[in-house]
Design a protein around this motif. Structure first.
Motif, PDB file in Angstrom:
ATOM      1  N   ARG A 150     -30.441  49.488  29.763  1.00 10.65           N
ATOM      2  CA  ARG A 150     -30.284  50.831  30.304  1.00 10.65           C
ATOM      3  C   ARG A 150     -29.301  51.700  29.528  1.00 10.65           C
ATOM      4  N   GLY A 151     -28.936  51.296  28.318  1.00 10.94           N
ATOM      5  CA  GLY A 151     -27.927  52.041  27.588  1.00 10.94           C
ATOM      6  C   GLY A 151     -28.311  53.468  27.286  1.00 10.94           C
ATOM      7  N   ALA A 152     -29.616  53.786  27.273  1.00 10.45           N
ATOM      8  CA  ALA A 152     -30.046  55.122  26.885  1.00 10.45           C
ATOM      9  C   ALA A 152     -29.978  56.113  28.023  1.00 10.45           C
ATOM     10  N   CYS A 153     -29.792  55.649  29.250  1.00  4.28           N
ATOM     11  CA  CYS A 153     -29.856  56.547  30.403  1.00  4.28           C
ATOM     12  C   CYS A 153     -28.558  56.481  31.200  1.00  4.28           C
ATOM     13  N   PRO A 154     -27.870  57.613  31.386  1.00  3.88           N
ATOM     14  CA  PRO A 154     -26.668  57.585  32.216  1.00  3.88           C
ATOM     15  C   PRO A 154     -27.038  57.410  33.673  1.00  3.88           C
ATOM     16  N   THR A 155     -26.487  56.413  34.329  1.00  2.00           N
ATOM     17  CA  THR A 155     -26.762  56.162  35.735  1.00  2.00           C
ATOM     18  C   THR A 155     -25.453  56.101  36.497  1.00  2.00           C
ATOM     19  N   LEU A 156     -25.563  55.969  37.809  1.00  2.09           N
ATOM     20  CA  LEU A 156     -24.366  55.825  38.623  1.00  2.09           C
ATOM     21  C   LEU A 156     -23.653  54.522  38.287  1.00  2.09           C
ATOM     22  N   ALA A 157     -24.436  53.481  37.983  1.00  5.68           N
ATOM     23  CA  ALA A 157     -23.842  52.178  37.646  1.00  5.68           C
ATOM     24  C   ALA A 157     -23.339  52.133  36.214  1.00  5.68           C
ATOM     25  N   GLN A 158     -23.983  52.880  35.318  1.00  7.78           N
ATOM     26  CA  GLN A 158     -23.604  52.872  33.906  1.00  7.78           C
ATOM     27  C   GLN A 158     -23.524  54.306  33.382  1.00  7.78           C
ATOM     28  N   PRO A 159     -22.422  55.009  33.674  1.00  9.94           N
ATOM     29  CA  PRO A 159     -22.269  56.380  33.172  1.00  9.94           C
ATOM     30  C   PRO A 159     -22.238  56.409  31.652  1.00  9.94           C
ATOM     31  N   MET A 160     -22.554  57.567  31.096  1.00 12.62           N
ATOM     32  CA  MET A 160     -22.634  57.718  29.643  1.00 12.62           C
ATOM     33  C   MET A 160     -21.402  58.449  29.111  1.00 12.62           C
ATOM     34  N   PRO A 161     -20.760  57.931  28.076  1.00 13.92           N
ATOM     35  CA  PRO A 161     -19.623  58.648  27.490  1.00 13.92           C
ATOM     36  C   PRO A 161     -20.076  59.977  26.862  1.00 13.92           C
ATOM     37  N   THR A 162     -19.354  61.055  27.138  1.00 19.31           N
ATOM     38  CA  THR A 162     -19.608  62.358  26.537  1.00 19.31           C
ATOM     39  C   THR A 162     -18.268  62.956  26.119  1.00 19.31           C
ATOM     40  N   GLY A 163     -18.306  64.151  25.584  1.00 21.06           N
ATOM     41  CA  GLY A 163     -17.079  64.786  25.134  1.00 21.06           C
ATOM     42  C   GLY A 163     -16.133  65.160  26.253  1.00 21.06           C
ATOM     43  N   ASP A 164     -16.637  65.247  27.498  1.00 20.43           N
ATOM     44  CA  ASP A 164     -15.761  65.597  28.620  1.00 20.43           C
ATOM     45  C   ASP A 164     -15.607  64.426  29.591  1.00 20.43           C
ATOM     46  N   GLY A 165     -15.730  63.229  29.084  1.00 17.75           N
ATOM     47  CA  GLY A 165     -15.576  62.048  29.928  1.00 17.75           C
ATOM     48  C   GLY A 165     -16.904  61.344  30.124  1.00 17.75           C
ATOM     49  N   LEU A 166     -17.042  60.700  31.257  1.00 13.95           N
ATOM     50  CA  LEU A 166     -18.274  59.970  31.570  1.00 13.95           C
ATOM     51  C   LEU A 166     -19.200  60.828  32.413  1.00 13.95           C
ATOM     52  N   LEU A 167     -20.484  60.726  32.121  1.00 12.21           N
ATOM     53  CA  LEU A 167     -21.494  61.478  32.847  1.00 12.21           C
ATOM     54  C   LEU A 167     -22.372  60.510  33.625  1.00 12.21           C
TER      55      LEU A 167
END
Length: 453
Positions: free
Chosen positions: A22-39
């Motif tokens: 699931r690394g390609a999709c930001p989820t509630l269980a696995q948020p995605m790192p972005t420039g303003d934190g986790l999404l």
């Protein structure tokens, strides 16, 4: 390894794989790192959070994130600016609000689903049945992260414009059609029958995907393999749909109530503005809010008077009920001030484009304002302005990461926008769109005009 053994191995998650599913999709269980934190991205089960649940979500976004909430192009909710230490508290707040977030893959329902909107079958109930009966298959590690399933109850409003790997359409209260790989007009029917038959067909499709390789999509299935699983598919006639895709603005319902569609300007709203809007809705006895594709949300069960009041007041909450609002024609990322990776304030530049060059916003081309070269807001080719350390990079038809066709100094961006406006006004022929005009005059003319002193 035999085919059935390979399927079971993939379903059980025992096949050796060097990367997470699931690394390609930001989820509630696995948020995605972005420039303003986790999404974190979430889609409430059934797609209809209550006003109170939305308020609790907004409070959690303020406490655990940076307060920015977004509606995605497919109608999911995104919460920005989470931190590693606030991910669990945010998930706990979502749970405490009674918002059920099912694991991927996403199952999408038309935002205006239910008996009140003419559905002939219960789409929300079908979603639950799919997740209950096919849980083992739906959670198989071998499925593609972005695999999508649409369940349409056959009502007045649909998701015909949204593509999906698997589509279920209620033809009647007892009969469903299953189609694959496309939008409402282009998806290929593979099975028709009762709800049980439809669920079994979806299970067969998931097994087929797992058998042909790691993280494959329905468009990858060989036609001969498909026919071997669904030998009667060629005898199925495509069912005409009389539904429509709901849009922003006021919709009068047959029962005398009204629905209003709104868009957060540039697809983003701050939690404080959302909380004020929800308090305003509370005075109108609104019970639920329905996020929708194309970064919309719908308020249902309104009287005509209440719908008119929402229309008149939307702008002060950062929302628009105007289908001609030019802000909806610009894709912007969070921008400087909200994202540490961004080199400029994308929303401010978008407002400048609306004011100084409305000609480019006639709907004929995609305009993407990206704060950096990552291009988070629009992963497809577009007329792109990308931020850089020394100013702005202009890509006339490409991605934010592509080599620029022109570079514009930071202090010259407003003048460049005005020069683009003058170019389109002077060169556009009668009946010609902005895209057709720019394609005709060519890259050299455009870049030369933008560089003029």
């Amino acid at each position: 390894m035999a085919r059935d053994e390979r399927i079971e191995t993939d379903i059980a998650g025992e096949a050796a794989q060097p990367y997470a599913r699931r690394g390609a999709c930001p989820t509630l269980a696995q948020p995605m790192p972005t420039g303003d934190g986790l999404l974190a991205r979430l889609r409430p089960q059934g797609g209809i959070p209550t006003v109170d649940q939305c308020a609790q979500l907004a409070h959690a976004a303020l406490l655990c994130g940076n307060g920015l909430l977004e509606i995605t192009a497919r109608g999911s909710l995104q919460i920005r600016g989470l931190r590693p230490e606030t991910v669990d508290p945010f998930a706990e707040a979502v749970d405490a609000a009674g918002i059920i977030v099912s694991p991927n893959p996403v199952i999408e329902l038309p935002p205006l689903h239910g008996e009140a909107f003419g559905d002939v079958a219960d789409a929300a109930a079908m979603e639950l049945l799919l997740r209950e009966r096919l849980a083992k298959h739906l959670q198989a590690p071998g499925l593609a992260p972005k695999l999508s399933i649409i369940v349409d109850g056959g009502g007045h409003f649909d998701l015909a414009d949204v593509t999906a790997d698997i589509r279920l359409l209620a033809i009647s209260a007892e009969e469903w059609m299953v189609a694959i790989a496309g939008d409402g007009a282009g998806a290929r029917p593979v099975a028709v029958g009762t709800a049980d038959r439809a669920i079994a067909a979806v299970g067969d499709l998931l097994k087929l995907l797992l058998s042909i390789g790691w993280q494959k999509r329905c468009r990858d299935v060989d036609p001969e393999r498909l026919v071997s699983v669904f030998p009667d598919m060629h005898a199925i006639s495509r069912q005409p749909r009389a539904g429509e895709t709901p849009s922003v603005g006021i919709h009068a319902m047959e029962d005398g109530t009204a629905v209003i569609g709104l868009k957060p300007r540039f697809g983003q709203i701050h939690a404080n503005d959302l909380l004020e809007f929800l308090a305003f809705l509370g005075d109108l006895d609104v019970t639920d809010i329905r996020p929708a594709p194309d970064r919309c949300l719908f308020i249902t069960g309104l009287s005509e008077e209440s719908a008119a009041a929402v229309w008149q007041s939307a702008e002060r909450f950062g929302l628009s009920a105007d289908s001609d609002d030019l802000s909806s024609r610009i894709a912007t990322c969070a921008g400087a001030g909200a994202c540490a990776s961004s080199f400029y304030a994308t929303k401010a530049l978008a407002e400048a484009v609306i004011e100084r060059c409305p000609e480019v916003l006639d709907g004929s081309l995609d305009l993407h304002l990206s704060g950096c070269a990552k291009g988070c807001a629009h992963p497809r080719p577009a007329f792109t302005v990308s931020g850089a350390a020394n100013g702005y990079n202009l890509v006339l038809d490409g991605l934010a990461s592509d080599a620029p066709d022109a570079q514009i100094a930071g202090s010259d961006i407003n003048s460049a926008i005005e020069r683009l406006s003058r170019l389109i006004k002077s060169e556009r022929q009668a009946g010609e769109s902005a895209r057709a005009c720019l394609d005709r005059v060519g890259t050299a003319t455009i870049t030369r005009a933008l560089r003029q002193e």
